[in-house]
Write an enzyme that holds these catalytic residues in place. Sequence first.
Site, PDB file in Angstrom:
ATOM      1  N   TYR A 158       4.494   7.726  17.815  1.00 36.52           N
ATOM      2  CA  TYR A 158       4.908   7.764  16.404  1.00 36.52           C
ATOM      3  C   TYR A 158       6.135   8.683  16.234  1.00 36.52           C
ATOM      4  O   TYR A 158       7.115   8.312  15.581  1.00 36.52           O
ATOM      5  CB  TYR A 158       3.730   8.271  15.576  1.00 36.52           C
ATOM      6  CG  TYR A 158       3.945   8.281  14.084  1.00 36.52           C
ATOM      7  CD1 TYR A 158       3.864   7.104  13.335  1.00 36.52           C
ATOM      8  CD2 TYR A 158       4.192   9.466  13.397  1.00 36.52           C
ATOM      9  CE1 TYR A 158       4.039   7.118  11.957  1.00 36.52           C
ATOM     10  CE2 TYR A 158       4.360   9.492  12.029  1.00 36.52           C
ATOM     11  CZ  TYR A 158       4.278   8.311  11.315  1.00 36.52           C
ATOM     12  OH  TYR A 158       4.457   8.327   9.950  1.00 36.52           O
TER      13      TYR A 158
ATOM     14  N   ARG B 263       0.829  -1.213   0.000  1.00 40.97           N
ATOM     15  CA  ARG B 263       0.000   0.000   0.000  1.00 40.97           C
ATOM     16  C   ARG B 263       0.858   1.256   0.000  1.00 40.97           C
ATOM     17  O   ARG B 263       2.045   1.225   0.321  1.00 40.97           O
ATOM     18  CB  ARG B 263      -0.843   0.038   1.287  1.00 40.97           C
ATOM     19  CG  ARG B 263      -1.912  -1.005   1.369  1.00 40.97           C
ATOM     20  CD  ARG B 263      -3.051  -0.531   2.261  1.00 40.97           C
ATOM     21  NE  ARG B 263      -2.597   0.146   3.455  1.00 40.97           N
ATOM     22  CZ  ARG B 263      -2.715  -0.337   4.693  1.00 40.97           C
ATOM     23  NH1 ARG B 263      -3.255  -1.514   4.882  1.00 40.97           N
ATOM     24  NH2 ARG B 263      -2.286   0.369   5.720  1.00 40.97           N
TER      25      ARG B 263
HETATM   26  P1  NAD Z   1      -0.012   2.782   4.669  1.00 45.03           P
HETATM   27  O1  NAD Z   1      -0.831   2.613   5.891  1.00 45.03           O
HETATM   28  O2  NAD Z   1      -0.690   3.126   3.379  1.00 45.03           O
HETATM   29  O3  NAD Z   1       0.896   1.486   4.407  1.00 45.03           O
HETATM   30  C1  NAD Z   1       1.617   0.913   5.459  1.00 45.03           C
HETATM   31  C2  NAD Z   1       2.188  -0.409   5.011  1.00 45.03           C
HETATM   32  O4  NAD Z   1       2.896  -0.962   6.110  1.00 45.03           O
HETATM   33  C3  NAD Z   1       1.143  -1.425   4.582  1.00 45.03           C
HETATM   34  O5  NAD Z   1       1.589  -2.094   3.414  1.00 45.03           O
HETATM   35  C4  NAD Z   1       1.097  -2.416   5.759  1.00 45.03           C
HETATM   36  O6  NAD Z   1       0.793  -3.740   5.366  1.00 45.03           O
HETATM   37  C5  NAD Z   1       2.542  -2.332   6.251  1.00 45.03           C
HETATM   38  N1  NAD Z   1       2.704  -2.754   7.639  1.00 45.03           N
HETATM   39  C6  NAD Z   1       2.184  -2.188   8.765  1.00 45.03           C
HETATM   40  N2  NAD Z   1       2.562  -2.888   9.848  1.00 45.03           N
HETATM   41  C7  NAD Z   1       3.337  -3.915   9.397  1.00 45.03           C
HETATM   42  C8  NAD Z   1       4.017  -4.984  10.028  1.00 45.03           C
HETATM   43  N3  NAD Z   1       4.001  -5.162  11.372  1.00 45.03           N
HETATM   44  N4  NAD Z   1       4.705  -5.854   9.253  1.00 45.03           N
HETATM   45  C9  NAD Z   1       4.738  -5.705   7.906  1.00 45.03           C
HETATM   46  N5  NAD Z   1       4.128  -4.709   7.254  1.00 45.03           N
HETATM   47  C10 NAD Z   1       3.422  -3.830   7.994  1.00 45.03           C
HETATM   48  O7  NAD Z   1       1.072   3.880   5.066  1.00 45.03           O
HETATM   49  P2  NAD Z   1       1.952   4.870   4.151  1.00 45.03           P
HETATM   50  O8  NAD Z   1       1.323   6.197   4.227  1.00 45.03           O
HETATM   51  O9  NAD Z   1       2.267   4.272   2.842  1.00 45.03           O
HETATM   52  O10 NAD Z   1       3.266   4.925   5.054  1.00 45.03           O
HETATM   53  C11 NAD Z   1       4.471   4.290   4.684  1.00 45.03           C
HETATM   54  C12 NAD Z   1       5.564   4.778   5.600  1.00 45.03           C
HETATM   55  O11 NAD Z   1       5.715   6.182   5.436  1.00 45.03           O
HETATM   56  C13 NAD Z   1       5.270   4.536   7.083  1.00 45.03           C
HETATM   57  O12 NAD Z   1       6.463   4.170   7.729  1.00 45.03           O
HETATM   58  C14 NAD Z   1       4.790   5.887   7.550  1.00 45.03           C
HETATM   59  O13 NAD Z   1       5.017   6.067   8.926  1.00 45.03           O
HETATM   60  C15 NAD Z   1       5.629   6.811   6.691  1.00 45.03           C
HETATM   61  N6  NAD Z   1       5.039   8.138   6.560  1.00 45.03           N
HETATM   62  C16 NAD Z   1       3.803   8.310   5.993  1.00 45.03           C
HETATM   63  C17 NAD Z   1       3.260   9.602   5.929  1.00 45.03           C
HETATM   64  C18 NAD Z   1       1.901   9.892   5.330  1.00 45.03           C
HETATM   65  O14 NAD Z   1       1.433  11.038   5.417  1.00 45.03           O
HETATM   66  N7  NAD Z   1       1.243   8.923   4.677  1.00 45.03           N
HETATM   67  C19 NAD Z   1       3.987  10.690   6.420  1.00 45.03           C
HETATM   68  C20 NAD Z   1       5.234  10.462   6.989  1.00 45.03           C
HETATM   69  C21 NAD Z   1       5.746   9.189   7.053  1.00 45.03           C
END
Ligand code: NAD
Length: 249
Positions: free
Chosen positions: A157, A17
């Site tokens: 977080y 995702r």
């Molecule tokens: P999302 O929720 O769309 O995707 C998260 C993914 O992590 C998913 O594929 C899920 O299956 C996987 N995941 C969660 N827990 C897991 C586990 N224990 N083992 C294996 N896989 C696991 O999130 P995103 O927005 O794509 O975020 C991706 C990264 O970017 C994250 O680390 C998030 O903290 C970081 N991030 C996101 C944002 C934002 O605004 N979306 C901002 C800053 C940082």
Amino acid sequence: MSAPTTPGVVLISGGSRGIGRAAALRLAAEGHPVSFCYQSDQQAAELLTKELDDLGVASLAERVDVTDAAAVRAWVTRTEQELGPVTVAVASAGITRDKPLLLMSDQDWQQVTDTNLTGTANLCRAVAFPMVKRRSGSIITLSSVSGVYGNPGQSNYAASKAGIIALTRALAKEVGRYGVRVNAVAPGMIETDMTAVLTEDQRGDALKHIPLGRFGTAEEVADSVAFLAGPQSGYLTGSVLQIDGGIVL
Ligand code: NAD
């Protein structure tokens, strides 16, 4: 004239995702075989596998919980056996469980730090070892502006994402002499499932702090991941690239 190089294998946690998925497609478009793991959404994983097939790259999808160090090691080993040496690793798996610290359950603290920080460390350890032996590799971690500035309601977080920055910098110093680079991206507000849970009021509040006036896209973060993965960033290590529309928290 130098011989053309074959794009190396990319390994991505949380690839099914959001940002992980966008990075998988971005790097596959450059010809990289992709191994990705996901937590539970098999349908999303199957869809990505199909899209990677359509791009003509080999792929491997595994259901792996990044908090399980042995399972992460086994996934890396399987990837190297089936696809070849991992040259780029992206630690994108992450979760939020937002609450003010005073109201936060022990479980919410533990789950977030286990998944985000320990999960990232598990991946880094599993891939760095073979990379060091081969004297080459690029590891990209996913921090957040929350880990740079602190964000109220996100102490678990923010702490995990600040920890990822420290982990990235320390590991960069440990493995740089062996030809392995380690860099972080620190996104701001990005349109994915993670931010889809925000209320209209929360989105409006966030937008007030973003000079570019919008949330970013997963593809824009993936572009920076691809930059850190490739030779254009060959002299960058231990860096934290903020992709945040200029956000001031
Ligand atoms: P999302 O929720 O769309 O995707 C998260 C993914 O992590 C998913 O594929 C899920 O299956 C996987 N995941 C969660 N827990 C897991 C586990 N224990 N083992 C294996 N896989 C696991 O999130 P995103 O927005 O794509 O975020 C991706 C990264 O970017 C994250 O680390 C998030 O903290 C970081 N991030 C996101 C944002 C934002 O605004 N979306 C901002 C800053 C940082």
